[in-house]
Design a protein around this motif. Structure first.
Motif, short mmCIF file in Angstrom:
data_model
loop_
_atom_site.label_atom_id
_atom_site.label_comp_id
_atom_site.label_asym_id
_atom_site.label_seq_id
_atom_site.Cartn_x
_atom_site.Cartn_y
_atom_site.Cartn_z
N LEU B 41 45.57 20.06 54.36
CA LEU B 41 46.40 18.86 54.27
C LEU B 41 45.62 17.64 53.82
O LEU B 41 46.18 16.67 53.34
N LYS B 42 44.30 17.69 53.97
CA LYS B 42 43.52 16.49 53.64
C LYS B 42 43.54 16.18 52.14
O LYS B 42 43.19 15.09 51.72
N ASN B 43 44.00 17.16 51.38
CA ASN B 43 44.10 16.92 49.94
C ASN B 43 45.36 16.14 49.55
O ASN B 43 45.52 15.74 48.41
N TYR B 44 46.27 15.99 50.51
CA TYR B 44 47.50 15.28 50.19
C TYR B 44 47.34 13.79 50.43
O TYR B 44 46.90 13.36 51.50
N SER B 62 57.76 12.80 46.59
CA SER B 62 57.68 13.57 45.34
C SER B 62 57.46 15.06 45.59
O SER B 62 57.72 15.89 44.73
N LYS B 63 56.97 15.40 46.77
CA LYS B 63 56.67 16.80 47.07
C LYS B 63 57.82 17.52 47.74
O LYS B 63 57.75 18.73 47.98
N LEU B 64 58.87 16.79 48.09
CA LEU B 64 59.96 17.39 48.85
C LEU B 64 61.11 17.84 47.96
O LEU B 64 61.41 17.20 46.95
N THR B 65 61.75 18.91 48.38
CA THR B 65 62.98 19.32 47.71
C THR B 65 64.12 18.44 48.20
O THR B 65 64.01 17.76 49.22
N SER B 81 57.19 22.81 57.22
CA SER B 81 55.94 23.37 57.71
C SER B 81 54.90 23.53 56.61
O SER B 81 53.72 23.38 56.85
N ARG B 82 55.35 23.79 55.38
CA ARG B 82 54.37 23.97 54.31
C ARG B 82 53.56 22.69 54.06
O ARG B 82 52.47 22.72 53.50
N LEU B 83 54.11 21.53 54.51
CA LEU B 83 53.38 20.27 54.35
C LEU B 83 52.87 19.72 55.68
O LEU B 83 52.48 18.56 55.78
N GLY B 84 52.91 20.56 56.70
CA GLY B 84 52.38 20.13 58.00
C GLY B 84 53.23 19.06 58.68
O GLY B 84 52.73 18.26 59.47
N GLY B 343 78.46 14.96 42.27
CA GLY B 343 78.20 13.77 41.47
C GLY B 343 78.57 12.47 42.14
O GLY B 343 78.62 11.42 41.51
N LEU B 344 78.84 12.51 43.45
CA LEU B 344 79.21 11.29 44.16
C LEU B 344 77.98 10.51 44.61
O LEU B 344 78.04 9.31 44.85
N LEU B 345 76.89 11.22 44.74
CA LEU B 345 75.68 10.63 45.31
C LEU B 345 74.50 11.03 44.45
O LEU B 345 74.36 12.20 44.09
N ASN B 346 73.71 10.04 44.09
CA ASN B 346 72.58 10.27 43.21
C ASN B 346 71.31 10.50 44.04
O ASN B 346 71.13 9.85 45.07
N GLU B 347 70.46 11.41 43.60
CA GLU B 347 69.24 11.69 44.36
C GLU B 347 68.36 10.45 44.51
O GLU B 347 67.58 10.34 45.46
N THR B 348 68.48 9.50 43.59
CA THR B 348 67.66 8.28 43.73
C THR B 348 68.02 7.53 45.01
O THR B 348 67.16 6.92 45.65
N GLU B 349 69.29 7.57 45.40
CA GLU B 349 69.69 6.91 46.66
C GLU B 349 69.10 7.65 47.86
O GLU B 349 68.71 7.04 48.86
N ILE B 350 69.07 8.96 47.75
CA ILE B 350 68.46 9.75 48.82
C ILE B 350 66.97 9.48 48.90
O ILE B 350 66.40 9.34 50.00
N ASN B 351 66.34 9.34 47.75
CA ASN B 351 64.92 8.99 47.73
C ASN B 351 64.69 7.64 48.41
O ASN B 351 63.74 7.46 49.18
N ARG B 352 65.56 6.69 48.12
CA ARG B 352 65.45 5.37 48.76
C ARG B 352 65.54 5.49 50.28
O ARG B 352 64.75 4.93 51.03
N ALA B 353 66.55 6.28 50.72
CA ALA B 353 66.78 6.42 52.16
C ALA B 353 65.56 7.04 52.85
O ALA B 353 65.03 6.49 53.82
#
Lengths: 766, 766
Positions: B41-44, B62-65, B81-84, B343-353
């Motif tokens: 994890l220290k590389n993240y 940026s690393k999350l689905t 878990s893959r990101l600790g 198409g009601l919700l944009n991923e950019t809004e989720i990123n903001r949240a």
């Protein structure tokens, strides 16, 4: 939106929401084989509830690496995610209600409290075997309910069935007292209550109980001598007829799922590292179906305090090879691998250990998938602290409370005649004190003062800042006592006086409590009721002798409803029926006897007086089974044999010198049983419960006890009602003695049977 | 082994063991980036505490689905878990002590209780800004200590700073009262206490607070009208000068890390789905550095109760697009993905949240690895329920208790002259009632009876079975009252009368409490002290008028040490200094006024009387800031201007018609400040604390409040001591009004300043 119009809709909504909110706050139970999450698990035999436990465990163990197995030998067991097995915390407690002691159980807003029954010593005083089991049943229901919302585990390390050998023991409060038969019956009944499922499936468990602490553990910290390294020197005879019987009964009669080995050594060997005690007796002779667990951190004590082994790996190997399956602590997690690597420990032993551990979890349904779809899956917060459960806590306290003195029928007080009651003493308005140790957060508290105030007007003065009572505030207490129609003094101890890790040195009332009591009694114009709240007995000879003190009640630590139960007894809403489960010694006893002397039997050469009503002949403050009622009960013998013949054949297990184990006896000696019928009549004016005791005084051979308990039965009789009590006596099982070598024998000659208040001579011959 | 010889060794061992045992029972805190467990994890970047929060969060997001991100938009956040990253429970509460409400916090044997401070309404009555912050600081210390042993989270959804608009509101008890300035100062101070780190690092948080419930939420369930669907119709003027100021101050002055939107609608829009209120005001104008969270299950209510949206996906999209970052409940987990798919919700809004959510966790150190190596890592069970913390709970209660009546200086009672005290009433010996709602398990309780009994001999009768007091047990209470030198009656309400989801209908004392009080007072020979324990005000006009009732104290729900604090005030160990933080209306008020009417201002056309001391002119039982002392304090004005000129320039932000936001004012209007100096002298014989209030009565334009609070300062003066209080007044910030369109203006003309007990005319002109 018009409010009036929407009224019914809103009400519906309200209901919906009220139901919904707690759901949000709930967490889920931990369980393995969650097929909904991982459908692939259905291919594993260990996840198949239709297979037998042995097959399933064997399948599971075969799939685990050594390191994974070791992870399931400690209380904080490590999950194996590739097999759908989560972490599991083995350590929960439920001594007299679900407890927050142990990391496996927690309280939250979902379940902020659980029913807190009286501390065990008081429940034991009820001498009511069915009550023991009923309490266990309620506790396991609340435990399952808490498990279902992720707040508790399934494995509870209760009951504590060590013999209350010495009045100073800080944990005596946790036990059912000094008598092996009472402790045996209590343990087996409480375990059945915890474990038995309502569907009668004996292969499965409601929750898993644990009988502890095996064995001869009854010293915590006396004058700096610590349980962690104390070497209990115990004779074979005492071991077999005093210390071991409750454990034997727990396994054989209670079918307990676990036994915990103790911190101390017995005759130079740590109990958790003694292959004779563990693999030999528990697993070999008694055939425990379950796991053997160490007391918490005791492996570490074996190595670091007792220096019994040279390396940690030796300790790990010794204990597991001795039969230990689970380690409370992290010792095995840290050292078992190294023990295997060094050839000290064989993986087959580890397989045996985890097989026992996993089998227990299988029997609990842990590997059967979603618990909500299993029996008890519907239990939840609504089933904790129900009105019925809380009422049972009150009933248990009432049944245990012991009336020790009642001159001129001062009790019960009349709530209509007593216009003012002075309530005095450091325990008169206490909450937490009432629930003793190994407690959980209770549903609610009713203090003695609250209980009494529900019936009459009270005046209250604590009299001392706390039970240690460095300086009694005598003037204030006298002032209110002098004007009251009656006085209730609530005194005694709490966990600052007697607790785990702290044995008492003196057994008098702490500090200036005696001064407070005597001064208050002296100025009182009406009855003075002394209520003693304590775990162990107290030397209150002064109060017995003081004519101004009209009544004495012992109330143990009476649980969350203790105050209501005390008031019930004082005002005659309940007719007291509790009997002391332990001897109350005078202070001179503890000044003369070292707590470390484990001998039960007196030693005339040193003047050592021996212990408990079975062996001690000296003066007592109060004695085992003492306890008065507001009624009188007459006893009349209906039938009892005068003669019993033991068969001549040498091979018969009941042949005088050859009696073996109780379980063997049961199969072969039925013909040697007899029954005693006793008619009991309530000749008083008040309904009440009454316990009939059957003791035997055997012939004076082999240092036999002067008297020992064969049975007890409690019955309830309304005024003037008659009932019959029937005792079934098994000659070999009940009349036998243990000789100096630990052999059971039936002594020939005259046995005096004490049947209730009567004596009956029984001649045993060949 | 010879005990005597080994004595010192055993003592050492004892210490060692005592320290060790709790360690076994501890669980660890939950945290991400556990390098010891996963060195990769220290590389993240997101695990690198040396980088700034923005960089780290951006790396993490940026690393999350998408699905992983959605898992961090609900309170029960799913680990990756893959990101600790472990699971995390966002929902903990700490309204007046660490609480078990909310699944993130639990009590166990490791921490069986936490310090329970008075319910907020009483703490507010102390009018002591530094006390508010000190309590917050102690609570966050105990919270961190509990986090360190795995018993609590790091995100606490407290304080509740809604305006206590109507006396019936069941949650009024949780708030700092009816005044926007007091609520603002309380909220900001408590938030600072919770959040501010001792190392002064403003970028990091000790724990994260949350100001709730945004906005205009102050009705729970009144006659079946439910908060879940109530549409609060609020004028722009009331919104801006009553409901919004505490939230604005919480964000701007308190730098709170979170705001919670409420269940109700405001003017037809659900608050959690109103882009103007969330993205516009909180994020846009006030620039919240943190996350916006929904009240629990409120998204479900928007869809299922309010039917505001046609599909769950629309609800998910609406709320997130409006600015919501976190959902208490599972709604977004269930529907956000579908909202994106449609198409009601944009991923950019989720990123903001999730950026806002993760940034908060970063500021808490959650991504900095082992918490034991960070600041506060050494806190543990020893830091919870310390003597100091419990003493602060007592001090807070003492400072809040309000003396409302004290004829002939009946109080304080002399503990030496009062030989017997009758303590009467359904709240006289209560435990749980004292700690109000949003409570945790307290360290211990001191009931009023226990507190009083510590000083004098008492007699006690509850008088009623509970506060609902269906039938008062008057005879018993009269009997003890008649013989006592003084009587203390402890009455009022509890959570069965006023609570979350239950607003009152009547505001008189429940059931036969009034009868009990009057009858008892009538037979008493000495002083009668009426102690009212409640969250909201009570119509006790009868008691005000009854000459037999000498004193009245309001004690709110005074917390775990409430009984000790009450006794401190009654016996004069503490000189009362609390002031009412809300108007006590007569019963006739609630019979006339619908709780649903949100208007603060009176309406002469309908006879609607308006609300709170700022607008209501009718009769009161007691008024805002009422409160007596055992001392007298004289006020003398040292200096104050008589004239203030507002600059002529039209562009000046303070120009009468152009005043804008407070934060803008602060930069430009400093020259328009002035100060008022007031000399205060304790002319009584007893030391005491005294709060000086500064109010203003502005010119009667724009439906201005008749009077509003500009500031308050509390000072402690020994007998005969003098002190000077200095108020710094910012003309635009403090003297401005909100007009009917929500614009702030400074009214020209005469402002009457109420400086302590004095009045001072201030002329504001161009």
């Amino acid at each position: 939106m018009a409010p009036a119009k929407q009224h019914s809709v809103f009400l519906l909504l309200c209901f919906f929401i009220t139901k919904l909110s707690p759901v949000l706050a709930q967490t889920k139970p931990v369980f393995a084989c969650d097929l909904s999450n991982n459908p692939g698990l259905k291919n594993y035999s260990f996840c198949d509830p239709s297979l037998d436990v042995e097959t399933r465990v064997s399948d599971l163990v075969s799939k685990l690496t050594l390191q994974e197995k070791i992870g399931w030998m400690v209380n904080g067991a490590k999950g194996v995610s590739r097999l759908g097995i989560p972490n599991y915390e083995w350590w929960s407690e439920a001594l007299h209600g679900v407890s927050y002691v142990g990391p496996g159980t927690k309280f939250s807003s979902v379940v902020p409290g659980a029913t807190s029954f009286p501390q065990v010593i008081l429940t034991a005083a009820s001498f009511n075997e069915s009550l023991f089991e009923t309490i266990g049943k309620v506790v396991s229901t609340e435990a399952r309910a808490m498990y279902n919302v992720g707040l508790a585990g399934l494995t509870f390390w209760s009951p504590n069935i060590n013999i209350f050998r010495d009045p100073r023991w800080g944990r005596g409060q946790e036990t059912p007292g000094e008598d092996p038969l009472l402790a045996s019956k209590y343990g087996a009944a409480y375990v059945r209550g915890l474990q038995q499922r309502d569907d009668g499936d004996k292969n499965r468990l409601k929750v898993a109980a644990c009988c502890k602490h095996y064995t001869a553990y009854d010293l915590d910290n006396w004058k700096g001598i610590q349980r962690y390294s104390f070497n209990a020197l115990v004779t074979q005879q005492d071991l077999d007829d005093t210390f071991q019987p409750p454990f034997k009964s727990c396994v054989l009669d209670g079918n307990v799922a676990s036994v915990m080995c103790s911190y101390n050594q017995v005759n130079g060997k740590p109990t958790c590292g003694d292959p004779d005690l563990l693999a030999g007796v528990i697993r070999g002779e008694w055939k425990l179906n379950g796991y053997i667990v160490s007391d918490c951190d005791s492996l570490n004590e074996i190595f670091n305090s007792q220096h019994y082994t040279k390396t940690p790996e030796e300790t790990a190997a010794l204990t597991v090879n001795s039969g230990l399956d689970l380690n409370c602590g992290s010792f095995l997690n840290d050292h078992a691998q190294a023990a295997v690597d060094r050839g000290l420990l064989n993986e087959t032993e580890i397989n045996r250990a985890v097989t026992n551990n996993f089998a227990t979890m299988m029997r609990l349904g842990f590997f059967d998938g979603d618990p909500s779809k299993q029996l008890y899956g519907n239990l939840g917060p609504k089933d904790v602290c129900t009105t019925e459960n809380q009422e049972l806590a009150r009933e248990a306290a009432r049944q245990g409370i012991v009336l020790l003195k009642n001159t001129e029928k001062s009790l019960p007080l009349s709530p209509t005649l007593i216009k003012s009651l002075a309530v005095i003493g450091p325990n008169a308005n206490v909450t937490h004190t009432m629930i003793g140790n190994y407690e959980g957060t209770p549903c609610k508290y009713t203090t003695p003062l609250q209980g009494l105030t529900a019936s009459v007007a009270t005046m209250y003065a604590s009299g001392c800042a706390d039970v240690s009572c460095g300086t009694a505030n005598v003037d204030e207490a006298k002032r209110i006592a002098a004007t009251a129609d009656a006085v209730v003094l609530v005194v005694g101890s709490d966990q600052s006086i007697e607790k785990e890790s702290l044995d008492r040195v003196d057994i008098t009332l702490p500090g200036q409590q005696q001064l407070l009591i005597s001064e208050v009694a002296n100025v009182s114009k009406g009855p003075v009721i002394l209520v003693i709240m304590s775990g162990g007995g107290m030397d209150v000879q002064f109060a017995k002798d003081d004519p101004k003190i009209s009544s004495i009640l012992w109330v143990g630590f009476p649980g969350e409803a203790g105050g209501a139960a005390i008031a019930d007894v004082i005002f005659g809403h309940y007719n007291p029926s509790g009997r002391l489960p332990m001897t109350w010694y005078p202070q001179s006893y503890v000044e003369k006897v070292n707590m470390t002397n484990m001998n039960m039997r007196p030693d005339p050469t040193t003047g050592y007086p021996g212990r408990t009503y079975r062996f001690y002949k000296g003066p007592t403050i109060f004695s085992f089974k003492d306890g008065l009622s507001y009624s009188q009960f007459n006893h009349e013998l209906v039938s009892a044999p005068k003669l019993v013949s033991v068969p001549l054949e040498e091979t018969h297990v009941c042949r005088s010198s050859e009696c073996k184990s109780v379980d063997a006896l049961e199969e072969n000696c039925k013909s040697l049983g007899f029954s005693i019928h006793l008619r009991v009549k309530n000749v008083g004016e008040m309904s009440g419960s009454h316990t009939v005791f059957l003791f035997s005084s055997p012939p004076e051979v082999h240092n036999a006890p002067q008297k020992h308990l064969l049975g007890f039965e409690k019955l309830h009789l309304v005024a003037q009602e008659e009932g019959v009590v029937k005792f079934e006596v098994d000659v070999c099982k009940h009349l036998s003695l243990v000789d100096e070598n630990g052999k059971r024998k039936v002594a020939l000659g005259e046995h005096v049977l004490h049947v209730g208040s009567l004596k009956h001579l029984l001649n045993v011959r060949i």
